[in-house]
Design a protein around this motif. Structure first.
Motif, PDB file in Angstrom:
ATOM      1  N   MET A 231       0.874  -1.177   0.000  1.00 15.21           N
ATOM      2  CA  MET A 231       0.000   0.000   0.000  1.00 15.21           C
ATOM      3  C   MET A 231       0.909   1.224   0.000  1.00 15.21           C
ATOM      4  N   VAL A 232       0.691   2.126  -0.957  1.00 13.87           N
ATOM      5  CA  VAL A 232       1.502   3.333  -1.062  1.00 13.87           C
ATOM      6  C   VAL A 232       0.687   4.510  -0.554  1.00 13.87           C
ATOM      7  N   ILE A 233       1.203   5.188   0.471  1.00 16.71           N
ATOM      8  CA  ILE A 233       0.505   6.325   1.072  1.00 16.71           C
ATOM      9  C   ILE A 233       1.410   7.546   0.997  1.00 16.71           C
ATOM     10  N   GLU A 234       0.930   8.578   0.297  1.00 15.13           N
ATOM     11  CA  GLU A 234       1.714   9.797   0.071  1.00 15.13           C
ATOM     12  C   GLU A 234       3.109   9.473  -0.467  1.00 15.13           C
ATOM     13  N   GLY A 235       3.145   8.524  -1.401  1.00 11.80           N
ATOM     14  CA  GLY A 235       4.397   8.172  -2.061  1.00 11.80           C
ATOM     15  C   GLY A 235       5.281   7.221  -1.294  1.00 11.80           C
ATOM     16  N   GLU A 236       4.892   6.828  -0.103  1.00 12.09           N
ATOM     17  CA  GLU A 236       5.717   5.934   0.721  1.00 12.09           C
ATOM     18  C   GLU A 236       5.159   4.507   0.688  1.00 12.09           C
ATOM     19  N   PRO A 237       5.931   3.548   0.173  1.00  9.73           N
ATOM     20  CA  PRO A 237       5.443   2.159   0.087  1.00  9.73           C
ATOM     21  C   PRO A 237       5.448   1.465   1.460  1.00  9.73           C
ATOM     22  N   HIS A 238       4.334   0.814   1.776  1.00  9.23           N
ATOM     23  CA  HIS A 238       4.216   0.007   2.995  1.00  9.23           C
ATOM     24  C   HIS A 238       4.015  -1.451   2.563  1.00  9.23           C
ATOM     25  N   ILE A 239       5.033  -2.279   2.765  1.00  9.57           N
ATOM     26  CA  ILE A 239       4.956  -3.686   2.355  1.00  9.57           C
ATOM     27  C   ILE A 239       4.179  -4.476   3.397  1.00  9.57           C
ATOM     28  N   LEU A 240       3.101  -5.142   2.952  1.00  3.57           N
ATOM     29  CA  LEU A 240       2.269  -5.918   3.870  1.00  3.57           C
ATOM     30  C   LEU A 240       2.725  -7.369   3.948  1.00  3.57           C
ATOM     31  N   THR A 241       3.116  -7.938   2.818  1.00  4.10           N
ATOM     32  CA  THR A 241       3.591  -9.319   2.825  1.00  4.10           C
ATOM     33  C   THR A 241       4.238  -9.642   1.484  1.00  4.10           C
ATOM     34  N   ILE A 242       4.968 -10.759   1.461  1.00  2.27           N
ATOM     35  CA  ILE A 242       5.550 -11.293   0.230  1.00  2.27           C
ATOM     36  C   ILE A 242       4.900 -12.648  -0.017  1.00  2.27           C
ATOM     37  N   THR A 243       4.427 -12.862  -1.237  1.00  3.72           N
ATOM     38  CA  THR A 243       3.693 -14.071  -1.602  1.00  3.72           C
ATOM     39  C   THR A 243       4.525 -14.941  -2.532  1.00  3.72           C
ATOM     40  N   ASP A 244       4.739 -16.200  -2.160  1.00  2.01           N
ATOM     41  CA  ASP A 244       5.412 -17.145  -3.055  1.00  2.01           C
ATOM     42  C   ASP A 244       4.453 -17.573  -4.150  1.00  2.01           C
ATOM     43  N   LYS A 245       4.974 -17.698  -5.393  1.00  2.00           N
ATOM     44  CA  LYS A 245       4.144 -18.062  -6.539  1.00  2.00           C
ATOM     45  C   LYS A 245       4.632 -19.386  -7.129  1.00  2.00           C
ATOM     46  N   TYR A 246       3.682 -20.202  -7.562  1.00  2.00           N
ATOM     47  CA  TYR A 246       4.001 -21.494  -8.173  1.00  2.00           C
ATOM     48  C   TYR A 246       3.332 -21.533  -9.539  1.00  2.00           C
ATOM     49  N   ILE A 247       4.150 -21.751 -10.565  1.00  2.00           N
ATOM     50  CA  ILE A 247       3.724 -21.519 -11.947  1.00  2.00           C
ATOM     51  C   ILE A 247       3.935 -22.769 -12.789  1.00  2.00           C
ATOM     52  N   THR A 248       3.111 -22.943 -13.825  1.00  2.00           N
ATOM     53  CA  THR A 248       3.261 -24.084 -14.727  1.00  2.00           C
ATOM     54  C   THR A 248       4.652 -24.050 -15.367  1.00  2.00           C
ATOM     55  N   PRO A 249       5.179 -25.195 -15.718  1.00  2.00           N
ATOM     56  CA  PRO A 249       6.449 -25.208 -16.449  1.00  2.00           C
ATOM     57  C   PRO A 249       6.252 -24.617 -17.841  1.00  2.00           C
ATOM     58  N   PRO A 250       7.347 -24.206 -18.509  1.00  2.00           N
ATOM     59  CA  PRO A 250       7.231 -23.674 -19.866  1.00  2.00           C
ATOM     60  C   PRO A 250       6.571 -24.699 -20.785  1.00  2.00           C
ATOM     61  N   PRO A 251       5.963 -24.253 -21.905  1.00  2.00           N
ATOM     62  CA  PRO A 251       6.169 -22.922 -22.486  1.00  2.00           C
ATOM     63  C   PRO A 251       5.250 -21.833 -21.960  1.00  2.00           C
ATOM     64  N   TYR A 252       4.141 -22.193 -21.270  1.00  2.00           N
ATOM     65  CA  TYR A 252       3.222 -21.165 -20.781  1.00  2.00           C
ATOM     66  C   TYR A 252       3.502 -20.925 -19.303  1.00  2.00           C
ATOM     67  N   PHE A 253       3.052 -19.797 -18.786  1.00  2.00           N
ATOM     68  CA  PHE A 253       3.358 -19.412 -17.415  1.00  2.00           C
ATOM     69  C   PHE A 253       2.071 -19.028 -16.705  1.00  2.00           C
ATOM     70  N   VAL A 254       1.367 -20.044 -16.243  1.00  2.00           N
ATOM     71  CA  VAL A 254       0.086 -19.829 -15.570  1.00  2.00           C
ATOM     72  C   VAL A 254       0.275 -20.093 -14.080  1.00  2.00           C
ATOM     73  N   GLU A 255      -0.211 -19.180 -13.261  1.00  2.00           N
ATOM     74  CA  GLU A 255      -0.048 -19.316 -11.813  1.00  2.00           C
ATOM     75  C   GLU A 255      -1.011 -20.367 -11.278  1.00  2.00           C
ATOM     76  N   LEU A 256      -0.451 -21.392 -10.648  1.00  2.00           N
ATOM     77  CA  LEU A 256      -1.252 -22.510 -10.144  1.00  2.00           C
ATOM     78  C   LEU A 256      -1.417 -22.496  -8.630  1.00  2.00           C
ATOM     79  N   ALA A 257      -0.583 -21.742  -7.918  1.00  2.00           N
ATOM     80  CA  ALA A 257      -0.710 -21.657  -6.463  1.00  2.00           C
ATOM     81  C   ALA A 257       0.018 -20.420  -5.963  1.00  2.00           C
ATOM     82  N   HIS A 258      -0.468 -19.892  -4.839  1.00  2.00           N
ATOM     83  CA  HIS A 258       0.188 -18.790  -4.139  1.00  2.00           C
ATOM     84  C   HIS A 258       0.185 -19.129  -2.652  1.00  2.00           C
ATOM     85  N   CYS A 259       1.215 -18.673  -1.952  1.00  2.00           N
ATOM     86  CA  CYS A 259       1.312 -18.962  -0.519  1.00  2.00           C
ATOM     87  C   CYS A 259       1.992 -17.797   0.181  1.00  2.00           C
TER      88      CYS A 259
END
Length: 436
Positions: A231-259
């Protein structure tokens, strides 16, 4: 004298926009909804329903002049970010994001240019306006690259162009065919023709998903991928969390899970945070959410993409509240109204989402999805939702639109949430009638 009810124009009425629409109604706003789809689910909550494309800036502005909203915003879609910025600027409202910066936040070629100018770590890239430029860019990157539309989302049109792998496959085929023969000019010509066809096919696929006709060709980055919810408030970024992403193998890149929260080590997460903050400041987001996607490469964290909006895939509407207790959707609506939201975490738990899918190359007609009754209501299983019904076509898993449903799980830790999600997914059966 009775106070006049305030109005909020929300661009987009899809299911992912509904949480923001509900929050705005809770705050007492009259809701003016804009969407090109007259059957969009969010319209059921509208006080005023406008069947207008959220990408049609002039028409949305014309409607804003008619209805005079106090607030104009969007929640989870890229294109409407530009429209909202355009309309707010024309109406002289408080800038969440200038129109110039909105272009940089939503057009990938402009985004890359701005990030490069500001020294933010990014992959090598080229913007190709035609096939010749695309072919040249692919060759410059050694044939191992990511090809994507410059102005779309949801993995639409994104593909891994792996020239070395294709070259090896065709070379092997050629050698098998000519094991007892001298390699001929004719066969070599056929070999190169196949490679050119592969290049053409890749370009056409990505170009067909590019609204402005520009295709990005980027260095293929190896390593884990995350998104950073900000969330950016008056230009200052506030990081709430970092989410790990799990994606299909190539050739396409579709997100299959987040944690979340991320399971990467503390040093890596700090690198991710610093790069995300650099990117947000470079784009010029002032008062809005940001969703920053990052790859952790051998050289360190590099930007995949950035969005000046909430993250989709239920990350911000479900996972962030479940893991941190922060109502990120509500916070974004409050911020759009000019209020400063409360961003103090209330809990520290794990939350995950797994997407039900048919496999990358499974094509046909969906016969049924079997979800055992015992899974509903199981401790830690927050939600099981299906998007498709029997009889719907299935076209593999090439973009987020091809996913069949999702499962949301929680646990004391991210590991527990992920493992529970895997166990639930293992019990769900997808049946497909394959086309002959």
């Amino acid at each position: 004298m009775e106070e006049k009810q305030k109005k909020m124009m929300i661009l987009g009425a899809s299911a992912l926009q509904v949480p923001a629409i509900k929050k705005a109604k809770e705050l007492g706003y009259q809701i003016i909804l804009v969407d090109y789809d007259e059957n969009a689910v969010g319209f059921a909550l509208a006080d005023v329903k406008l069947v207008v494309s959220t990408l049609d800036q002039e028409e949305v502005y014309r409607q804003a002049l008619i209805y005079q909203p106090d607030v104009v915003m969007t929640s989870t879609s890229d294109g409407p970010v530009r429209t909202a910025a355009y309309v707010n600027e024309k109406l002289g409202k408080r800038p969440d994001l200038s129109y110039e910066n909105a272009i940089c936040a939503t057009i990938k070629s402009k985004m890359r240019d701005r990030l490069k100018q500001c020294g933010v770590p990014i992959p090598e890239y080229y913007a190709a306006a035609d096939y010749e430029a695309f072919s040249t860019a692919v060759d410059k990157l050694g044939g191992d690259c990511i090809v994507k539309p410059a102005d779309n989302a949801g993995s639409r049109g994104v593909v891994h162009f792996d020239y070395p792998r294709q070259q090896g496959a065709y070379q092997s085929q050629l050698e098998n065919e000519t094991a007892a023969l001298e390699r001929s000019t004719e066969r070599l010509a056929a070999y190169y023709k196949k490679l050119v066809e592969f290049k053409n096919k890749t370009y056409r696929y990505s170009r067909s998903n590019a609204r402005n006709g520009t295709v990005m060709v980027e260095e293929y980055m190896h390593g884990p991928e995350v998104s950073v919810e900000i969330m950016v408030i008056e230009g200052e970024p506030h990081i709430l969390t970092i989410t790990d992403k799990y994606i299909t193998p190539p050739p396409y890149f579709v997100e299959l899970a987040h944690c979340e929260p991320s399971r990467l080590d503390a040093k890596t997460q700090e690198d991710i945070r610093q790069v995300a903050i650099q990117a947000v400041k470079a784009i010029g987001i002032e008062n809005a959410p940001a969703h920053v996607e990052i790859k952790v490469t051998e050289e360190g964290a590099k930007i995949v993409e950035l969005a000046a909006r909430l993250g989709g895939d239920f990350i911000t509407s479900r996972l962030v509240p479940l893991s941190t207790g922060i109502d990120m959707v509500g916070a974004s609506v409050l911020l759009a109204t000019g209020e400063v939201p409360e961003l103090t975490p209330k809990r520290d738990r794990g939350a995950a989402i797994h997407f039900i899918h048919a496999g990358q190359e499974q094509e046909g007609v969906l016969t049924r999805i079997i979800v055992p009754d015992a899974l509903y209501g199981q401790e830690g299983v927050e939600e099981i939702s299906l998007y498709k019904k029997p009889g719907d076509p299935v076209q593999g898993t090439r973009s987020s639109n091809d996913r069949l449903g999702h499962v949301i799980t929680t646990g004391e830790t991210a590991e527990q949430a992920m493992e529970l999600g895997k166990r639930v997914m293992a019990q769900i059966c997808v049946e497909i009638q394959h086309e002959r």
